[in-house]
Design an enzyme around this catalytic site. Sequence first.
Site, mmCIF file in Angstrom:
data_model
loop_
_atom_site.group_PDB
_atom_site.id
_atom_site.type_symbol
_atom_site.label_atom_id
_atom_site.label_comp_id
_atom_site.label_asym_id
_atom_site.label_seq_id
_atom_site.Cartn_x
_atom_site.Cartn_y
_atom_site.Cartn_z
ATOM 1 N N ARG A 51 33.525 41.382 29.365
ATOM 2 C CA ARG A 51 32.186 41.903 29.706
ATOM 3 C C ARG A 51 31.779 41.376 31.067
ATOM 4 O O ARG A 51 31.195 42.081 31.881
ATOM 5 C CB ARG A 51 31.152 41.532 28.637
ATOM 6 C CG ARG A 51 29.714 41.819 29.092
ATOM 7 C CD ARG A 51 28.717 42.003 27.943
ATOM 8 N NE ARG A 51 28.856 41.042 26.874
ATOM 9 C CZ ARG A 51 28.488 39.758 26.941
ATOM 10 N NH1 ARG A 51 27.934 39.265 28.036
ATOM 11 N NH2 ARG A 51 28.677 38.952 25.913
ATOM 12 N N TYR A 103 17.830 64.387 38.587
ATOM 13 C CA TYR A 103 18.597 64.520 37.355
ATOM 14 C C TYR A 103 17.668 64.275 36.157
ATOM 15 O O TYR A 103 16.878 63.317 36.168
ATOM 16 C CB TYR A 103 19.740 63.495 37.378
ATOM 17 C CG TYR A 103 20.554 63.506 36.120
ATOM 18 C CD1 TYR A 103 21.377 64.584 35.834
ATOM 19 C CD2 TYR A 103 20.488 62.460 35.215
ATOM 20 C CE1 TYR A 103 22.108 64.613 34.666
ATOM 21 C CE2 TYR A 103 21.219 62.480 34.053
ATOM 22 C CZ TYR A 103 22.031 63.564 33.781
ATOM 23 O OH TYR A 103 22.748 63.600 32.628
ATOM 24 N N ASP A 175 20.795 57.976 44.847
ATOM 25 C CA ASP A 175 21.770 58.537 43.917
ATOM 26 C C ASP A 175 22.627 59.503 44.734
ATOM 27 O O ASP A 175 22.179 60.575 45.133
ATOM 28 C CB ASP A 175 21.034 59.252 42.772
ATOM 29 C CG ASP A 175 21.992 59.812 41.731
ATOM 30 O OD1 ASP A 175 23.154 60.099 42.080
ATOM 31 O OD2 ASP A 175 21.579 59.985 40.567
ATOM 32 N N LYS A 200 31.003 62.572 37.488
ATOM 33 C CA LYS A 200 31.029 63.818 38.256
ATOM 34 C C LYS A 200 32.176 63.799 39.273
ATOM 35 O O LYS A 200 33.321 63.735 38.882
ATOM 36 C CB LYS A 200 29.660 64.036 38.888
ATOM 37 C CG LYS A 200 28.480 63.768 37.934
ATOM 38 C CD LYS A 200 28.438 64.702 36.737
ATOM 39 C CE LYS A 200 27.465 64.248 35.661
ATOM 40 N NZ LYS A 200 26.100 63.980 36.084
HETATM 41 C C1 PLP Z 1 25.042 63.174 35.642
HETATM 42 C C2 PLP Z 1 24.129 62.523 36.587
HETATM 43 C C3 PLP Z 1 23.539 61.272 36.292
HETATM 44 C C4 PLP Z 1 23.753 60.555 34.980
HETATM 45 O O1 PLP Z 1 25.069 60.190 34.820
HETATM 46 P P1 PLP Z 1 25.805 59.998 33.386
HETATM 47 O O2 PLP Z 1 27.148 59.559 33.796
HETATM 48 O O3 PLP Z 1 25.755 61.325 32.700
HETATM 49 O O4 PLP Z 1 25.027 58.981 32.645
HETATM 50 C C5 PLP Z 1 22.737 60.702 37.260
HETATM 51 N N1 PLP Z 1 22.494 61.326 38.430
HETATM 52 C C6 PLP Z 1 23.022 62.527 38.736
HETATM 53 C C7 PLP Z 1 22.723 63.149 40.048
HETATM 54 C C8 PLP Z 1 23.852 63.165 37.824
HETATM 55 O O5 PLP Z 1 24.361 64.366 38.126
#
Ligand code: PLP
Length: 387
Positions: A51, A103, A175, A200
């Site tokens: 962890r 998101y 992000d 993604k």
């Molecule tokens: C999918 C996504 C998230 C969240 O990510 P997870 O891996 O699904 O928890 C956050 N920000 C953006 C822009 C996303 O497309």
Amino acid sequence: MEGELRFETRAIHAGQSPDPATGAIATPIYQTSTFVQPTPGQFIGEYDYSRAANPTRTALEANLASLEGARFGLCYSSGVAATGAVLHLCSAGDEVLLCDDVYGGTNRLFHRVFAQLGVKTTLVDMTDLDAVRAAISSKTKLVWIETPTNPTLKVIDIAGVSAIAREHGATVTVDNTFATPYLQRPLELGADIVCHSMTKYIGGHSDAIGGCLMTSDEELMRKLKFVQLSEGAVPGIQECFLFLRSTKTLAIRVERHCANASQIAKWLEGHKAIERVLYPGLASHPQHEVAARQMRGGFGGMITVYVKGGLDAAKRLVERTRLFQLAESLGGVESLIEHPAIMTHASVPPEQRAKLGIADHLVRLSVGIEHVDDLTRDLDQALASRG
Ligand SMILES: *Cc1c(COP(=O)(O)O)cnc(C)c1O
């Protein structure tokens, strides 16, 4: 040496060297929870418990840090876990500025989880720097930018917002999921922390969930590392291996995503069944110039369209494509299509959806790396009026 290497080379080598025990060229999956100590408190290597740290994860964290031009990287079990770790920098009474088109899970985490802990979130249209200036105050602890935004693909001037935040002592997190570090490096533009859903483009194959944070600030790193250790939202070792394999091809994947999406966006703009196309690479995009300045060498693989004929026409399109599969998520090698108002953004309140333009005839495309002619033909047959 590493500082002189280009992105594509660092993607393949940073954080990794042949395994000292065997010479294995690929970083081994150290599938172990704990590490033997010869005497209490003395480690054989750098590790005591997975962890806290694990060699496969360490390699991934160093690799990702290198790609964002950061000193430090931290990986999480999902993108929202990484987002939550940043929110833990705030205490009750602190305020956060959040860009208004984000998101859905980010929106939910800020408004429905951290709001209960006394952290107040204000939504701002950050494409307007005057709106940011008007909303920020000495209580603002964190400014959260997502660019391009989801699903309307607004582009926010990272350097502009970061300069305003700096004057008020607020931490800026970007992000960078949609743009990827190949196209956009927020730390170089003045941001403090970069966040990704690795699920993604970084993963890129729609087969693993993960998130990460990168920063060059030692104090922020110390706090974030403490939260990572204490909350334990760390990725599994197998996932770390998959992401490490994926970053090696990030550059060539993103180049193809961009080439395909830009060709398809232009083609859709001339299609009689389409009312409007949103793509940062089109001259018609409201923030095209900002995008051209801060995204280097491409505008990403996401396209959003308003279809003529309302909800029925939008539903028909997403049901009729064959290569573009109807599913949430994005950024994989395979093309996906989805209906934000019913699917990914259903949790956004209807008034906010209306304000943001997340209408019933809005459709979002994640353009994959298949042959562009096949993708165009697929969309064309799905958009054709039926007899
Ligand atoms: C999918 C996504 C998230 C969240 O990510 P997870 O891996 O699904 O928890 C956050 N920000 C953006 C822009 C996303 O497309």
